[in-house]
Enzyme design. Structure first.
Site, short mmCIF file in Angstrom:
data_model
loop_
_atom_site.label_atom_id
_atom_site.label_comp_id
_atom_site.label_asym_id
_atom_site.label_seq_id
_atom_site.Cartn_x
_atom_site.Cartn_y
_atom_site.Cartn_z
N GLU A 25 48.69 44.00 37.44
CA GLU A 25 50.10 43.71 37.93
C GLU A 25 50.97 43.33 36.70
O GLU A 25 50.30 42.46 35.88
CB GLU A 25 50.22 42.69 38.99
N TYR B 90 51.62 49.62 28.43
CA TYR B 90 50.64 49.95 29.74
C TYR B 90 50.77 51.36 29.94
O TYR B 90 50.07 52.27 29.91
CB TYR B 90 50.66 49.22 30.82
#
Length: 181
Positions: free
Chosen positions: A137, A149
């Site tokens: 998350e 990411y």
């Protein structure tokens, strides 16, 4: 070598030992060489980890979060160079997945590729554990982390409403991201 360009050249070496993955990363520029290695998180490092955690986040993990992670047997690794803490990650293994709980690069070392080094090491370890997916998350407002990411190959798969505490008693949504290994 990217001498004169301001970019850093990077090499990586991997080896397995009785404790899992040993990973050495070397980053260098024309006048600067830094060799880093992963070491398991232990209480000896808590003062340094908590200093970095508090400098990096408005709502940092506290010592008990790290203690609980060690007690639970989570993969908790520090990236260290010359006795200095560059960053760390904590990940929890599941049946066929690994969940990244915390990844942090010390503020003074951000933007130098160390997050990528840690994500590489995590993915290699996770594959060695038989994981097929990595999950995490990230705050919807953390565009820098989102970029890291996504560049690594993670995909946005969902959103958790009001997941993170935010300044002023507010809450911030989390994006759920996954990476197929």
């Amino acid at each position: 070598n990217h001498a004169g360009t301001g970019r850093r050249a990077r090499s990586r070496r991997f080896a397995r030992d009785d404790h899992g993955l040993t990973f050495h990363a070397t980053m260098s520029a024309a006048f600067n060489t830094l060799e880093a290695e992963f070491v398991p998180l232990s209480t000896v490092w808590f003062p340094d980890v908590l200093r970095v955690e508090n400098a990096a986040y408005t709502h940092p993990w506290v010592e008990s979060n790290f203690t609980d992670s060690i007690r639970s047997g989570y993969q908790a690794q520090l990236l260290v160079a010359g006795g200095q803490l560059l960053g760390y990650f904590v990940a929890m293994r599941g049946v066929d997945e690994v969940h990244l709980l915390n990844i942090t690069v010390a503020p003074q070392f951000q933007g130098q590729g160390w997050a990528r080094v840690m994500l590489d090491a995590l993915a290699i370890w996770a594959r060695g554990q038989g994981a097929q997916w990595l999950w995490l998350e990230v705050r919807v407002g953390n565009s820098r982390a989102l970029g890291v990411y996504e560049a690594f190959g993670y995909s946005r798969v969902g959103q958790r409403k009001n997941y993170y505490p935010a300044p002023g008693g507010q809450r911030e949504d989390a994006l759920v991201m996954s990476l197929k290994l």
